[in-house]
Structure formats: structure tokens, C-alpha cells
Design an enzyme around this catalytic site. Structure first.
Site, PDB file in Angstrom:
ATOM      1  N   CYS A   1       0.798  -1.223   0.000  1.00 19.86           N
ATOM      2  CA  CYS A   1       0.000   0.000   0.000  1.00 19.86           C
ATOM      3  C   CYS A   1       0.834   1.278   0.000  1.00 19.86           C
ATOM      4  CB  CYS A   1      -0.939   0.002   1.198  1.00 19.86           C
ATOM      5  SG  CYS A   1      -1.847  -1.543   1.391  1.00 19.86           S
TER       6      CYS A   1
ATOM      7  N   HIS B   1      -3.150   7.894   5.992  1.00 23.87           N
ATOM      8  CA  HIS B   1      -3.307   6.569   5.400  1.00 23.87           C
ATOM      9  C   HIS B   1      -4.732   6.092   5.668  1.00 23.87           C
ATOM     10  CE1 HIS B   1      -1.945   2.961   3.502  1.00 23.87           C
ATOM     11  NE2 HIS B   1      -2.228   2.210   4.556  1.00 23.87           N
TER      12      HIS B   1
ATOM     13  N   GLU C   1      -2.121   5.364  13.659  1.00 20.14           N
ATOM     14  CA  GLU C   1      -1.719   6.553  12.912  1.00 20.14           C
ATOM     15  C   GLU C   1      -1.962   7.819  13.733  1.00 20.14           C
ATOM     16  OE1 GLU C   1      -2.022   8.487   8.438  1.00 20.14           O
ATOM     17  OE2 GLU C   1      -3.429   6.888   9.002  1.00 20.14           O
TER      18      GLU C   1
ATOM     19  N   LYS D   1      -9.794   7.814   1.444  1.00 19.93           N
ATOM     20  CA  LYS D   1     -10.196   6.423   1.179  1.00 19.93           C
ATOM     21  C   LYS D   1     -11.672   6.222   1.481  1.00 19.93           C
ATOM     22  CE  LYS D   1      -5.744   4.066   1.978  1.00 19.93           C
ATOM     23  NZ  LYS D   1      -4.866   5.210   2.270  1.00 19.93           N
TER      24      LYS D   1
ATOM     25  N   HIS E   1      -9.603   2.061  -0.936  1.00 17.30           N
ATOM     26  CA  HIS E   1      -8.151   1.852  -0.798  1.00 17.30           C
ATOM     27  C   HIS E   1      -7.614   1.321  -2.125  1.00 17.30           C
ATOM     28  CE1 HIS E   1      -4.272   0.923   0.612  1.00 17.30           C
ATOM     29  NE2 HIS E   1      -4.562   0.526   1.840  1.00 17.30           N
TER      30      HIS E   1
ATOM     31  N   PHE F   1       1.436  -2.939   4.500  1.00 18.65           N
ATOM     32  CA  PHE F   1       1.736  -4.277   4.987  1.00 18.65           C
ATOM     33  C   PHE F   1       3.215  -4.548   4.752  1.00 18.65           C
ATOM     34  CE2 PHE F   1      -2.686  -6.475   4.528  1.00 18.65           C
ATOM     35  CZ  PHE F   1      -3.127  -5.810   5.651  1.00 18.65           C
TER      36      PHE F   1
END
Length: 402
Positions: free
Chosen positions: A162, A294, A305, A326, A331, A390
Site C-alpha cells: 500500500c 493513510h 496513525e 479512502k 483503498h 503491509f
């Protein structure tokens, strides 16, 4: 060290097939997430996504191109054309030889994989198209942008889940800043909107069945999207000499690795990336007005975050605006940072902060100004764009109004 500016932007995503359309949707807080439409969707537990609708590849590409272009490559080429056209650049001579392309994608030609596995294992065919490998390879999009626009310098693809697009754009920034290239075409794209692509994500049990609600106490997972964002990163002096319109300036970048867990986010890793990007940009935390988060809508990501933002920005965190787009476009995985960079440009150029839609309940662990549900007019001079992937790979960009 050279200054780096953005002189062109292009996109296609669930909110719009161009940058103006996407800006309009972000201003309106429009949701591009809806029911998925593709083969065997009824076999999935997750049936929503930020799918690009109203897109007909046949009207944009000929049969020979269709045999070579997976959907993620198609999206990239469309976005690149818009960005390069806006920049006014034509690549020939020395500019062609020295300029490059660096793009991000996590999965590459996922639809091509899916179609051909079906052909072999489900339909029993013993042959596939001879162009399957060049169609599905992760570097296909970067290569076709290079070919179409006669760009002969350093060109490659970054794949860091990502964070792929942010890593790609950060590397492009460093190449222009160092003088290695006067212009870099950069960004990212992704299209996993097929049965296999969604089924794989289902297995992680991090997907929402109804909506993406970042930072809301009742958030219940991420929603996948698709699309591309492509930008022209250019040496400031080169852009000024030719009278180009400058959208904003890229001033800092940092990347870190959590070195801890393959899927669980780390506050320390995210904080080090943000702090490193600010240091690289030579700006104080108090100068930042907006963070494009994010913000995936998962329980773990959003609180981690927010905690990292609080650590890095201290008391100023309470004055910051932070939103996750998002919630609107889904996403976009390897392309998500590129689509989200558009919200940063809109904030700097137009003074409009894109909202976090779907926000319903305050979460004490996400107690920041998340610009809930409606866009906001505000003048900001410095913005930050976060991507935490990830694998524990983090990439953060800092941009400034020009």
C-alpha cells in the site's frame, strides 16, 4: 540540490475520470464506493468497492493494445496522458534521454492473472495468449508510459504493497532533486477488482461489508478501490524557464521499516517516517496545516496513525486537519498514495480540505480534527501525505504551496 515541482497531474478513479472531476467529487464529499459488478461477485462475502464505473477500454485502445494492456496499465496510460498534456512537455532529444518513469503497483496485472487461471483451471484450456506475461508483469505500466511518450531515462516499478505509489514518488523526487533527471513521470495504479483479487483480501478479514469509515468509533474495515494517479515531477528551474504552470512543490520524503510485524502497524515506524520527512523538508511540525492520512478504516491502523501523529506533532496535533479520502474512493492499494496526492494538491492550490466521509461516532483514540463529512475551506502552506503498508514499510511525502 534542485527544487522539485509538480507541473502536471492525471487520474482515473472511483470519483472521476480526470483531475477536475475528482476535485469536484472531493469538494462535494461524494462517495464512489458501491456494489461491485463483475463475474461471480455473488460468490464473495465482500461485495462493495471503489470501482471505476463508466469506463470502456474498447473506446480508448485498439485491439493490439488491448492484448497488451491489463486494466491497471490502461488506467496508468490514461492518467499519464492527462498529466503530461497539462505539463505541456514533449519528450525529445536530451529531455527524452534523461527523463524517466517510476510508478508503483502492488499486484500488477491481477485481472490478467485471474482471467488466465480461469481459462486453464476452470475452462480446461491448454493454451493462453502469448502476451500474458508482458501484460501481467508489474513493470508493464511504466514500460508502456515510457514507450508512448518517448521517455528513455531511468524507468522502473516499485512494489511495496500500500506504500508503492508514495515510495515511487519519493524516489522520483530524489532523482530530480539530485539532478539525475530533469523530469520524472511518477505515481501509481492498481486494479484488483476481480473475483480473485477480492477473494484474496477477504481472507485477511479486514474488509468492511458496508462502508469505509476512517477514524469513526464504529469503523469496521477497509474497502478496496481501483484507479491511477500520475504526476510530472520537474526541476523547478526547468519548469520556470519554459513558463510552466506549477501546481505545488515537493519538499521532503522519508521511508522507514517497522521491522516488527508483517500486517500490524507500528506507531514508532510511522512516527519515524513522518519526522524524517519533515526533517528532510526542513520544516517544523507547527508549519504543517493538513495531513492526508493513510486512514484505512481498520481498528488498528487508524488509532496507530493518530497516536503517531500526536507523537510527532505534539500540541500542534490538535490544530492540524487530517482526513482520509479512502472513505470516498476506497483503498487503491499500490496506487492509493497517488490518488490521495490529489487531495494534497487541492488543499495547497485551492484551499479546500477533502473530508473524511462516513464519520459517525467520535473515537477517543482518534481524537484529532478529521474534517468529518464535509470539505472545508482553509489556507495551508505545507501538507503531509502518509502511506503505511503491509510488511511495515512506510513512506511519507511533504509538499508546499508555491
Amino acid at each position: 540540490m534542485k527544487r522539485v515541482v509538480i507541473t502536471g497531474a492525471g487520474t482515473i478513479n472511483a470519483l472521476g475520470h480526470s483531475v477536475p472531476d475528482t476535485f469536484e467529487a472531493m469538494r462535494e464529499g461524494r462517495c464512489g464506493i458501491g456494489p461491485l459488478e463483475f463475474r461471480d461477485v455473488e460468490r464473495l462475502s465482500i461485495r462493495i468497492g471503489g470501482q471505476v464505473r463508466g469506463f470502456e477500454a474498447e473506446g480508448r485502445f485498439n485491439r493490439q493494445q488491448m492484448a497488451l494492456y491489463d486494466r491497471f496499465t490502461q488506467f496508468t496510460l490514461i492518467a499519464a496522458r492527462e498529466a503530461i498534456e497539462q505539463s505541456g512537455l514533449e519528450f525529445s532529444g536530451d529531455l527524452s534521454a534523461r527523463s524517466g518513469v517510476v510508478l508503483g503497483t502492488a499486484g500488477g496485472g491481477v485481472s490478467t492473472w485471474d482471467d488466465n487461471y480461469r481459462a486453464v483451471y476452470e475452462e480446461g484450456k491448454n493454451r493462453v495468449h502469448p502476451f500474458v506475461v508482458p501484460k501481467l508483469m508489474n513493470n508493464a505500466a511504466a514500460s508502456h508510459v515510457s514507450i508512448e511518450h518517448n521517455i528513455k531515462g531511468p524507468s522502473f516499478t516499485v512494489s511495496t504493497a500500500c506504500a508503492s505509489a508514495n515510495h515511487a514518488m519519493g524516489l522520483a523526487f530524489q532523482m530530480v532533486r539530485s539532478g539525475a533527471a530533469p523530469v520524472m513521470i511518477t505515481g501509481g495504479s492498481e486494479s484488483m477488482m476481480c473475483f480473485g483479487g477480492i477473494k484474496a483480501w477477504e481472507g485477511l478479514r479486514v474488509m468492511s461489508r458496508d462502508a469505509c469509515r476512517p477514524f469513526s468509533a464504529n469503523r469496521n474495515g477497509m474497502v478496496q478501490g481501483e484507479g491511477a494517479g500520475v504526476f510530472v515531477f520537474e526541476d523547478y528551474d526547468h519548469a520556470r524557464a519554459r513558463g510552466a504552470e506549477i501546481l505545488c512543490e515537493v519538499i521532503g520524503f522519508a521511508m522507514t521499516s517497522d521491522a516488527s510485524d508483517i500486517v500490524m502497524p507500528s506507531k514508532q515506524g510511522a512516527a519515524r517516517a513522518m519526522a524524517g520527512a519533515l526533517q528532510d523538508a526542513r520544516v517544523n511540525p507547527s508549519e504543517v496545516g493538513y495531513i492526508n492520512a493513510h486512514g484505512t478504516g481498520t481498528a488498528a491502523n487508524d488509532k496507530t496513525e493518530c497516536a503517531a501523529v500526536a507523537d510527532v506533532f505534539g500540541p500542534h496535533a490538535d490544530e492540524l486537519m487530517i482526513s482520509s479520502t479512502k472513505s470516498m474512493h476506497g483503498h487503491v492499494i499500490g496506487g492509493t498514495g497517488a490518488v490521495e496526492l490529489l487531495a494534497c494538491i487541492m488543499a495547497l492550490r485551492d484551499g479546500v480540505i477533502a473530508p473524511t466521509i462516513g464519520y459517525e461516532e467520535p473515537d477517543p483514540e482518534c481524537a484529532l480534527d478529521v474534517v468529518p463529512n464535509a470539505a472545508r475551506e482553509a489556507k495551508v502552506d505545507v501538507v503531509v501525505s502518509n502511506a503505511f503498508a503491509f510488511g511495515g514499510l512506510n513512506a511519507v511525502l511533504v509538499l508546499r504551496r508555491v
